[in-house]
Design an enzyme around this catalytic site. Structure first.
Site, mmCIF file in Angstrom:
data_model
loop_
_atom_site.group_PDB
_atom_site.id
_atom_site.type_symbol
_atom_site.label_atom_id
_atom_site.label_comp_id
_atom_site.label_asym_id
_atom_site.label_seq_id
_atom_site.Cartn_x
_atom_site.Cartn_y
_atom_site.Cartn_z
ATOM 1 N N GLU A 105 -9.277 4.631 2.320
ATOM 2 C CA GLU A 105 -7.849 4.717 2.621
ATOM 3 C C GLU A 105 -7.205 5.999 2.096
ATOM 4 O O GLU A 105 -5.985 6.104 2.021
ATOM 5 C CB GLU A 105 -7.146 3.474 2.074
ATOM 6 C CG GLU A 105 -7.685 2.210 2.734
ATOM 7 C CD GLU A 105 -7.063 0.939 2.212
ATOM 8 O OE1 GLU A 105 -6.188 1.023 1.321
ATOM 9 O OE2 GLU A 105 -7.447 -0.137 2.690
ATOM 10 N N LYS B 53 -1.056 -8.692 7.897
ATOM 11 C CA LYS B 53 -2.050 -7.911 8.632
ATOM 12 C C LYS B 53 -2.205 -8.539 10.009
ATOM 13 O O LYS B 53 -2.643 -9.688 10.121
ATOM 14 C CB LYS B 53 -3.391 -7.908 7.899
ATOM 15 C CG LYS B 53 -3.375 -7.196 6.559
ATOM 16 C CD LYS B 53 -4.704 -7.367 5.838
ATOM 17 C CE LYS B 53 -4.766 -6.549 4.558
ATOM 18 N NZ LYS B 53 -5.994 -6.825 3.775
#
Length: 427
Positions: free
Chosen positions: A204, A334
């Site tokens: 990330e 999510k």
């Protein structure tokens, strides 16, 4: 009103070099929109199922089965639906799949279609996606929860905690918050170099050095914040994603070289909260440890945000259990955990009605798709987690939020410290 004329899926690559699904939806007014589906590294066992091909191709991670499901069965089912009838489309997709976890057609197939339909409907209506989804009251720009140091499943290091994040709570605008985050990110790189530590990055975009302890990571970030010219706890606060399910086995947590109980983990977190300006801890305990979650929420829930990711998997039913039992006080959102836009928005709404905060989140395997940026503003969630200010699949979301803030102009409100009502700013 424009109706769905064609649906087409293809296999593309995500940010980790793994296949994922991209879907294009064409409407009868000439509108064409596309959406790409993310994929996680640390996944909860209760998530909707991502359909993978198996076999040798792409190491078994191909998505040709999911692509075929879209191009054949799903396409046949939803062509002719009005694009603005999002709930009808999503309901049809859920019914067509016929399983509780979307395992027959694949959540990656279903979600791609669901998101592409919404984007096509917004474009057909000549509205930005955040406005189409959120209506006239969508105006809050989220605090970027920037994962600038990676451990756990997101990096090949000896750090247990998966994400060490910064939250620019003192900024006046999203634009300023993004700048602050980027400046701290570059400051951290310099700090790591000065300590003789590696500056390679994880999935990330955060740095992934080998460190002696999890506290060492917090100390390095605190040093970077100060050296960048900011006040720790007032300008910029800290946050964690522990991803505790990843090191939970047989009723215990294998953490920092020892086996710990939920009570011992809670004591550890209490020490951290006493030592650092933490606004949020995500997945501090396992997705199966409901008793531990309840006790931790009772002891720390009035001091900071305790976020359920694997615990809730963006599922309204699991979230309702958390609300009923007093487990956690925040929902991580999510879209691919639940598999349709409608169910995602339902989960956010349920959280907000019950005074749970909501943090919109990316996955570790991402694409250039920016839908979650619009969802964050549409829901006025006040928080977004989409990685470090590096790697274009992460930065794409931040850049979209810059555009949205510019479009909102004077109506834009940056959430700032108000996103974390339980945290008392320091400094």
């Amino acid at each position: 009103m424009a109706s769905i004329e064609a649906v087409h899926a293809r296999e593309i690559l995500d940010s980790r070099g793994n296949p994922t699904v991209e879907v294009e939806v064409a409407l009868d007014d000439g509108t064409i929109a596309r959406a790409a589906v993310p994929s996680g590294a640390s996944t909860g066992q209760f998530e909707a199922v991502e359909l993978r091909d198996g076999g040798d191709r792409y190491g078994g991670k191909g998505v040709e089965k999911a692509v075929a499901a879209v191009n054949e069965e799903i396409s046949e089912q939803i062509v002719g639906y009005e694009a603005e009838e999002q709930r009808l489309v999503d309901s049809a997709l859920i019914t067509l799949d016929g399983t509780p976890d979307k395992s027959r057609l694949g959540a990656n197939a279903i979600l791609g279609v669901s998101l592409a339909v919404a984007k096509a409907a917004a474009e057909s209506a000549d509205l930005p996606l955040f406005r189409y989804l959120g209506g006239p009251n969508a105006h809050v720009l989220p605090v970027p929860m920037m994962n600038i140091l990676n451990g756990g499943a997101h990096a090949d290091t000896n750090v247990d905690i998966q994400e060490f994040m910064i939250a620019p709570i003192g900024a006046e605008s999203f634009r300023e918050a993004l700048r602050w985050g980027a400046e701290v990110y570059h400051s951290l790189k310099a700090v790591l170099k000065a300590h003789g530590l590696a500056t390679g990055v994880g999935d990330e975009g955060g740095f992934a050095p080998n460190l002696d302890s999890n506290r060492a990571a917090l100390d390095l970030i605190s040093e970077a914040i100060t050296k960048a010219g900011f006040t720790l706890g007032q300008d910029i606060a800290l946050a964690l994603d522990v991803a505790a399910t990843e090191f939970y086995a047989d009723g215990a947590y294998q953490f920092e070289g020892s086996s710990r109980s939920a009570e011992e983990m809670a004591a550890y977190y209490t020490e951290l909260v006493e030592s650092y300006p933490l606004v949020s801890i995500e997945d501090p305990l396992s997705e199966e440890d409901w008793a531990g979650w309840k006790a931790l929420t009772e002891s720390l829930g009035d001091r900071l945000q305790l976020v359920g990711d694997d615990l809730f998997v963006t599922n309204p039913e699991r979230l309702q259990r958390g609300i009923d039992e007093g487990a956690a006080n925040s929902l991580l959102v999510k879209v691919n955990q639940i598999g349709t836009l409608s169910e995602t928005l339902d989960a956010v709404s349920l959280a907000q009605r019950n005074r749970y905060t909501a943090m919109i989140s990316h996955r570790s395997g991402e694409t250039e798709d920016t839908t979650i940026a619009d969802i964050a503003v549409a829901t006025n969630s006040g928080q977004i987690k989409t990685g470090a200010p590096a790697r274009s699949e992460r930065v794409a979301k931040y850049n979209q939020l810059l555009r949205i803030e510019e479009e909102l102009d004077d109506a834009a409100v940056y959430a700032g410290a108000n996103a974390f009502p339980r945290f008392a700013r320091q400094g």
